[in-house]
Design a protein around this motif. Structure first.
Motif, short mmCIF file in Angstrom:
data_model
loop_
_atom_site.label_atom_id
_atom_site.label_comp_id
_atom_site.label_asym_id
_atom_site.label_seq_id
_atom_site.Cartn_x
_atom_site.Cartn_y
_atom_site.Cartn_z
N UNK A 78 0.71 -0.95 0.10
CA UNK A 78 -0.04 0.01 -0.01
C UNK A 78 0.98 1.21 0.09
N UNK A 79 2.04 1.34 0.82
CA UNK A 79 2.84 2.52 0.93
C UNK A 79 3.50 2.59 -0.50
N UNK A 80 3.96 1.66 -1.09
CA UNK A 80 4.78 1.45 -2.45
C UNK A 80 3.64 1.89 -3.40
N UNK A 81 2.32 1.65 -3.31
CA UNK A 81 1.41 1.96 -4.63
C UNK A 81 1.30 3.53 -4.32
N UNK A 82 1.00 4.00 -3.10
CA UNK A 82 0.67 5.27 -2.72
C UNK A 82 1.44 6.13 -3.16
N UNK A 83 2.94 5.86 -2.98
CA UNK A 83 4.10 6.83 -3.34
C UNK A 83 4.09 7.07 -4.77
N UNK A 84 3.80 5.69 -5.29
CA UNK A 84 4.20 5.69 -6.97
C UNK A 84 2.89 6.51 -7.45
N UNK A 85 1.68 6.27 -7.03
CA UNK A 85 0.58 7.11 -7.70
C UNK A 85 0.28 8.40 -7.46
N UNK A 86 0.68 8.63 -6.23
CA UNK A 86 0.51 9.99 -5.51
C UNK A 86 1.48 11.10 -5.88
N UNK A 87 2.84 10.40 -5.82
CA UNK A 87 4.18 11.39 -6.02
C UNK A 87 4.87 11.10 -7.28
N UNK A 88 5.35 9.90 -7.68
CA UNK A 88 6.32 9.59 -8.83
C UNK A 88 5.42 9.81 -10.04
N UNK A 89 4.41 9.25 -10.31
CA UNK A 89 3.68 9.35 -11.66
C UNK A 89 3.32 10.66 -11.89
#
Length: 133
Positions: A78-89
């Motif tokens: 969940x942390x990895x998906x959140x960081x990816x979709x909310x910050x990296x992308x």
């Protein structure tokens, strides 16, 4: 000596990293709460267990608590998906918009005689043998 330390601390990367660590810790607490307070009760409703921490494997008198590992794995995903979709992308999209990749020069061009595509370096057309300048 202190001037060098001051310059190091005030460098943008160090301050950004410190902010990222603080925000990451707070974000981890939020995701852990999400797993503990929302996802685990959903798991309890579906599988009739309060959470995965009750899952234990007995091996020669020793306890292997693979349920705790599953809880940590869910939190990590969940942390990895959140960081990816909310910050990296979003940051990658903004960077692509403000700093577009340079366009590559064309590798082919049309032959003036037969209009077939030929490499830019070609001296003659492979289709009609027309000299190309």
């Amino acid at each position: 000596m202190l001037k060098g330390f001051r310059d190091f601390i005030l460098r943008g990367n160090v301050v950004d990293l410190a902010v990222a660590v603080v925000i990451g810790a707070a974000f981890t607490a939020i995701v852990n709460s999400l797993v503990k307070d929302i996802i685990n009760p959903l798991i309890a409703a579906i599988f009739k267990k309060p959470d995965f921490s009750a899952l234990v494997f007995q091996l020669n008198g020793g306890k292997i608590t693979y349920g705790n590992f599953l809880n940590s794995l869910i939190s990590f995903l969940l942390i990895a998906a959140s960081v990816y979709f909310l910050f990296v992308l979003p940051v990658n999209k903004l960077l692509a918009r403000f700093f577009p990749a340079p366009a590559e020069p064309p590798k082919t061009h049309p032959c003036p005689q037969c209009l077939s595509d030929i490499p830019v370096e070609a001296k003659r057309c492979a289709h009609c043998t027309q000299l190309v300048a």
